[in-house]
Design an enzyme around this catalytic site. Structure first.
Site, short mmCIF file in Angstrom:
data_model
loop_
_atom_site.label_atom_id
_atom_site.label_comp_id
_atom_site.label_asym_id
_atom_site.label_seq_id
_atom_site.Cartn_x
_atom_site.Cartn_y
_atom_site.Cartn_z
N LYS A 248 -4.80 3.48 2.01
CA LYS A 248 -4.92 2.66 3.21
C LYS A 248 -5.88 3.26 4.24
O LYS A 248 -6.34 4.38 4.08
CB LYS A 248 -3.53 2.44 3.84
CG LYS A 248 -2.58 1.64 2.94
CD LYS A 248 -3.08 0.23 2.68
CE LYS A 248 -2.14 -0.61 1.82
NZ LYS A 248 -2.09 -0.24 0.40
C1 LIG Z 1 -0.30 -6.17 1.09
C2 LIG Z 1 0.58 -4.98 0.84
N1 LIG Z 1 1.88 -5.08 1.11
C3 LIG Z 1 2.71 -4.05 0.93
C4 LIG Z 1 2.25 -2.83 0.47
C5 LIG Z 1 3.26 -1.76 0.25
O1 LIG Z 1 3.05 -0.62 0.97
P1 LIG Z 1 3.59 0.80 0.39
O2 LIG Z 1 2.71 1.19 -0.73
O3 LIG Z 1 3.47 1.70 1.57
O4 LIG Z 1 4.99 0.59 -0.03
C6 LIG Z 1 0.89 -2.68 0.18
C7 LIG Z 1 0.26 -1.44 -0.29
O5 LIG Z 1 0.62 -0.60 -0.96
C8 LIG Z 1 0.03 -3.80 0.35
O6 LIG Z 1 -1.27 -3.70 0.06
#
Ligand SMILES: Cc1ncc(COP(=O)(O)O)c(C=O)c1O
Length: 381
Positions: free
Chosen positions: A192
């Protein structure tokens, strides 16, 4: 495969300031899933995005899960979700035993289509089963066109959870992405715009909701000398060490956005004269954070997205297809889907079929960006 240094899609980019916060955590022995860095990280996010409360969690997925739980989603409930996204947007719907209904993208922003959303609402209303929440995803760093979506949700009195995992620092009509719904979530996963290696944040103007979620996410420990639990808990907090990384990263968020924007502009300029390539549309209603620079290749082109991915891969350069829409995923295809256009292939599938995410790593040098550009240009010559 080339021997040259790998160019990444979007890899962690530390600025050095993170170490000071980590050192503080070590020096004070706050090596725990709470502590001063966690508190400060939450406060800094609330100030940055202009929201009343935030709780730092172990992932963006956990943040979506907690928002759904707070909104009372349980077995048999329906939740609407953007189809063109990463599976983490909708997996928590299943965790709670609810049923996802997927909503197509609009071509203008690639984000949730108000037209498809309205169709889904009308059908659900007829069936006497409105959704309990709508998860609106901001794809690749650009906010959805929230006003139209919000208007529809308000008619049916259904709250929005804004999945701003990819769009921290972006704005919509001057308001920060992630603060436009009842809840917003950010991800600090390694790829990110800023990262804590893994982590997430749930934000809301509802301070009581955030307090309750903080309680659940910290194992739901009642106030008692012994371990006592009146509710189901979760081990969902971020560690004080990782929150320290986040604090250091926040200092350079603006700089990262500028770097991402430059990468986007370089691609846009370079591909301007290639009729078959279109950049992801940038909508005038806000400023994206340009997390990933994505392109689509026109249907009639002899060059297909896979040709671009393979040509880059041969030179040790990472690129990626667009998210495969949820409604055509083996696990999720049994659930309902509402498309933007009646009787035609969905917009989300079309973008998936024709799209590529190009390297958008903020550590790329000009030379490396030019290398990516020249490999792609050669394919179209
Ligand atoms: C659109 C979206 N939603 C949710 C997530 C979930 O985040 P995490 O990986 O921190 O659980 C991500 C990325 O990983 C994402 O790109």
């Amino acid at each position: 495969m080339s021997n040259s240094k790998r160019i990444y899609l979007s890899s962690p980019h530390m600025c050095g300031l993170e170490e000071q916060f980590i050192r503080e955590a070590f020096n004070s022995n706050w090596i725990a899933p709470l502590g001063p860095n966690v508190d400060a990280f939450e406060k800094e996010i609330t100030e940055l995005v202009g929201v009343k409360a935030a709780v730092a969690l172990s992932s963006g997925t956990a943040a979506i899960h907690m928002a759904l739980k707070y909104l009372g989603i349980r077995r048999g409930d329906v939740v609407f979700c953007s189809s063109l996204t990463f599976a983490a947007s909708c997996n928590p719907i299943i965790y709670e035993g609810a049923t996802p209904v997927f909503i197509d993208s609009e071509p203008e922003s690639w984000n949730m289509s108000p037209k498809a959303l309205l169709k889904a609402f009308i059908d659900c209303k007829k069936e006497g089963k409105l959704p309990k929440a709508v998860i609106v995803v901001n794809l690749y760093g650009q906010s959805a066109d929230v006003d139209g979506l919000r208007e529809i949700c308000e008619i049916f009195k259904v709250p929005i959870i804004e999945d701003a995992a990819e769009s921290l620092g972006a704005t919509y009509k001057g308001i920060c992405s992630g603060t436009l719904g009842r809840f917003g979530i950010y991800s600090f996963n390694g790829n990110k715009i800023i990262t804590t290696s893994g982590g997430g944040m749930l934000v809301s103007n509802d301070e009581d909701a955030i307090d309750k979620i903080r309680f659940w996410a910290t194992q739901a420990r009642d106030e008692a000398r012994h371990y006592q639990h009146s509710e189901l808990g979760y081990n969902y907090r971020i560690s004080n060490v990782l929150a320290g990384i986040g604090r250091g990263q926040l200092i350079v968020l603006k700089e990262r956005i500028c770097q991402k924007k430059k990468i986007f502009n370089d691609y846009q300029k370079a591909f301007n004269d290639i009729e078959e390539i279109e950049m992801i549309p940038i909508c005038g209603y806000g400023d994206p954070n340009y997390w990933l620079s994505a392109i689509t290749v026109k249907e009639e082109s002899n060059v297909k997205p896979i040709d671009i991915i393979l040509a880059l891969d041969k030179e040790n350069i990472e690129s990626r297809p667009i998210w495969k829409p949820m409604h055509i995923q083996p696990y999720y295809q049994k659930y309902r889907f509402y498309s933007h256009n009646d009787g035609e292939a969905s917009i989300a599938e079309d973008i998936f079929n024709r799209g590529v995410c190009l390297p958008s790593d903020t550590k790329m040098t000009d030379e490396e960006i030019n290398k990516v550009i020249s490999i792609i240009k050669q394919l179209f010559n």
